[in-house]
Scaffold this motif. Structure first.
Motif, short mmCIF file in Angstrom:
data_model
loop_
_atom_site.label_atom_id
_atom_site.label_comp_id
_atom_site.label_asym_id
_atom_site.label_seq_id
_atom_site.Cartn_x
_atom_site.Cartn_y
_atom_site.Cartn_z
N MET A 2 0.86 -1.16 0.00
CA MET A 2 0.00 0.00 0.00
C MET A 2 0.91 1.23 0.00
N VAL A 3 0.55 2.23 -0.79
CA VAL A 3 1.30 3.48 -0.86
C VAL A 3 0.36 4.64 -0.58
N THR A 4 0.78 5.51 0.34
CA THR A 4 0.00 6.70 0.68
C THR A 4 0.86 7.92 0.43
N LEU A 5 0.30 8.90 -0.28
CA LEU A 5 1.01 10.15 -0.56
C LEU A 5 0.55 11.22 0.41
N ASP A 6 1.50 11.89 1.05
CA ASP A 6 1.20 12.94 2.02
C ASP A 6 1.79 14.26 1.51
N ALA A 7 0.96 15.06 0.85
CA ALA A 7 1.42 16.32 0.27
C ALA A 7 1.82 17.32 1.35
N PHE A 8 1.15 17.28 2.50
CA PHE A 8 1.46 18.22 3.58
C PHE A 8 2.88 18.00 4.10
N SER A 9 3.27 16.75 4.28
CA SER A 9 4.60 16.42 4.80
C SER A 9 5.62 16.16 3.70
N ASN A 10 5.19 16.21 2.43
CA ASN A 10 6.06 15.91 1.30
C ASN A 10 6.73 14.55 1.49
N ALA A 11 5.89 13.54 1.75
CA ALA A 11 6.41 12.21 2.02
C ALA A 11 5.52 11.16 1.36
N THR A 12 6.12 10.03 1.11
CA THR A 12 5.41 8.86 0.60
C THR A 12 5.52 7.78 1.66
N MET A 13 4.39 7.24 2.08
CA MET A 13 4.37 6.17 3.08
C MET A 13 4.15 4.85 2.35
N VAL A 14 4.97 3.88 2.65
CA VAL A 14 4.88 2.57 2.02
C VAL A 14 4.58 1.53 3.09
N MET A 15 3.51 0.79 2.93
CA MET A 15 3.20 -0.31 3.83
C MET A 15 3.66 -1.59 3.15
N MET A 16 4.64 -2.24 3.75
CA MET A 16 5.21 -3.46 3.18
C MET A 16 4.56 -4.68 3.84
N TYR A 17 4.17 -5.64 3.03
CA TYR A 17 3.58 -6.89 3.51
C TYR A 17 4.57 -8.01 3.21
N SER A 18 4.94 -8.76 4.22
CA SER A 18 5.90 -9.86 4.05
C SER A 18 5.18 -11.20 4.11
N PHE A 19 5.43 -12.03 3.11
CA PHE A 19 4.81 -13.34 3.00
C PHE A 19 5.86 -14.43 3.13
N LEU A 20 5.45 -15.61 3.53
CA LEU A 20 6.35 -16.75 3.65
C LEU A 20 6.99 -17.07 2.31
#
Length: 82
Positions: free
Chosen positions: A1-19
Motif C-alpha cells: 500500500m502506498v499513501t502520498l502525504d502532500a502536507f509532509s512531502n512524504a510517501t508512506m509505504v506499507m510493506m507486507y511480508s509473506f512466507l
C-alpha cells in the motif's frame, strides 16, 4: 500500500511480508507488515507504486530523517522483481 502525504512531502509505504510467493498467490495472510516513509512525492508522470519501489532500494542521504528508520535499510541495494 502506498499513501502520498502532500502536507509532509512524504510517501508512506506499507510493506507486507509473506512466507513465499506461493503463499501470497494463494491469498494467504501476510506474516508481517511494516510502514516505511520515503521523503518526497512521485514526480509528474510517475506512478506512486513505481516511485515507492525505486526509492526503497536507493540509500537515503545522510541528512534525510527517514534514513533513521532501520527497516528501510533492509531494501537498500535490492532488486525490483515483477
Amino acid at each position: 500500500m502506498v499513501t502520498l502525504d502532500a502536507f509532509s512531502n512524504a510517501t508512506m509505504v506499507m510493506m507486507y511480508s509473506f512466507l513465499s510467493a506461493d503463499a501470497r498467490a494463494a491469498g494467504k495472510a501476510a506474516m508481517y507488515t511494516q510502514q516505511i516513509q520515503v521523503t518526497g512525492l512521485p514526480p509528474d508522470g510517475v506512478g506512486a507504486f513505481a516511485y515507492a519501489e525505486q526509492q526503497l532500494i536507493v540509500a537515503p542521504s545522510n541528512d534525510d530523517t527517514t534514513a533513521l528508520n532501520p527497516a528501510r535499510s533492509v531494501f537498500v541495494g535490492g532488486e525490483i522483481v515483477v
